[in-house]
Design a protein around this motif. Structure first.
Motif: not given
Length: 403
Positions: A379-400
């Motif tokens: 709620n305070n705006g700090t990212a949970k680990p899921a943010f980077a995980a989802l970001q990385s997974a989408i980027a990997e999908y687009e790359r591969t």
């Protein structure tokens, strides 16, 4: 978890070009169009998209009704998050109650306009979910608030048509009609396949009168088991019931909410997770129903999935599931985010996957409310680990998958 204005003929060419640009970026978006009243409407054209197996999987974030009421800073951060994640879509409520709260003649489009303009400025496509009935349009016998269906489906359809009329020029061609009509919290006093099909029939007709090529989704089905005590009808039973009445042929895709926690969406279980029940779990799956009723190639849009953290009970961590587990650890939420991309990408019937939600709506004082903690951020705006995980997974999908 909603505003109006017809366009003149001289704008058609420019607006059609805008629509082509907005819709060509994602597989699965075809077209459709609204109204039903006797007034003339502009026709908006959008290109047909290939079936989901032939194109790129679309990714999005589902925000519910939060963006409309965010301050400028939070709205900007919420939409900037979508861009940073690498998604091209946002899903948000176009609440009839928000737009026409008091009377059938008064409209308050300004909040939704603000979000639309901010999203389009960032190159984001929008999936509005048209739902939720203002008090003046509800049946007198329904006391459950905005989740009451409209007393007259035609009134709802007319509102939907006006929304499409207003936002087609801004590049919005994809619409979802209602949210989770198979469970009591969102269709009161209990799910009613026949009533929902009537609403869908008049609404799709009205929308396509305005924009014959709008792309229409059936209201997102909650992944639940049938339970009369809670007012739940399973996703497959509800889809079968409405498809028996022809609802599957009124839309371009079905929408589904396969939350799987405390399991991964990639898990292969004997009982069948919500992801398995898209197409791989015996015959009790959505695709089997679509095949039975004549639309075997109709795509599935996952318009919500995710997992809550920091809730009222013990948290599953991916290794153990406490007996009173109500949520997951933040580390396991990140694993679920990665696995959601994998599971969606590996299922040829899935055309889109939206994560719910961007930010927690609760603080430590709200721990009793699991629904407030699905965010990629606290709620305070700090990212949970899921943010980077989802970001990385989408980027990997687009790359591969797409270089």
């Amino acid at each position: 978890m909603s505003e109006q204005s017809p366009r003149r003929q001289r704008l058609v060419v420019a607006l059609v070009a805008l629509l082509v640009t907005a819709t060509a970026t994602v597989a699965g978006v075809r077209a459709a169009s609204p109204p039903k009243s006797g007034t003339p409407h502009t026709t908006w054209a959008a290109p047909q998209a290939p079936p989901p197996t032939a194109g790129r999987l679309a990714f999005g974030v589902s925000y519910g009704d939060t963006l409309l009421f965010d301050n400028d800073h939070n709205l900007a951060q919420g939409l900037d998050d979508a861009v940073a994640l690498g998604v091209r879509w946002i899903r948000l409520d176009l609440s009839w109650e928000d737009i026409q709260p008091d009377t059938p003649t008064g409209y308050q489009w300004n909040r939704f306009d603000r979000v639309v303009n901010a999203a389009r400025a960032r190159g984001l496509n929008l999936l509005p979910t048209i739902a939720y009935t203002p008090s003046w349009a509800r049946s007198s016998g329904c006391r459950a608030g905005q989740s009451c269906p409209p007393a007259n489906p035609e009134t709802f359809a007319d509102f939907a048509a006006q929304a499409v009329e207003r936002y087609s020029p801004k590049g919005i061609t994809t619409w979802e009609i209602w949210n989770e009509p198979n469970i009591k919290p969102f269709w009161e006093p209990k799910p009613d396949p026949a009533a929902y099909t009537r609403l869908l029939a008049v609404t799709t007709k009205a929308i396509r009168h305005v924009n014959p090529r709008a792309y229409l989704l059936m209201g997102g089905l909650a992944a639940v088991g049938t339970d009369k005590s809670t007012g739940y009808v399973s996703q497959t039973a509800f889809l079968a019931a409405v498809s028996e009445l022809g609802a599957n042929k009124m839309v371009d895709a079905i929408s589904y909410h396969p939350y799987t926690y405390p399991y991964l969406p990639t898990d292969d279980t004997t009982f069948g997770t919500a992801f398995q029940r898209i197409s791989t779990y015996t015959s009790d799956n959505l695709v089997a129903i679509l095949e039975k009723y004549g639309t075997p190639r109709e795509p599935v849009w996952i318009t919500e999935t995710g997992a809550p953290t920091n809730g009222p009970g013990a948290a599953a961590d991916g290794k153990t599931i406490p007996p009173n587990a109500t949520d997951v650890t933040e580390a396991f939420q990140a694993q679920i985010a990665t696995a959601s991309v994998t599971a969606a990408a590996n299922n040829p019937h899935v055309a889109a996957m939206f994560w719910f939600a961007d930010r927690d709506s609760g603080t430590a004082a709200d721990r009793a409310f699991r629904s407030k903690f699905y965010g990629l951020r606290h709620n305070n705006g700090t990212a949970k680990p899921a943010f980077a995980a989802l970001q990385s997974a989408i980027a990997e999908y687009e790359r591969t998958r797409h270089g």
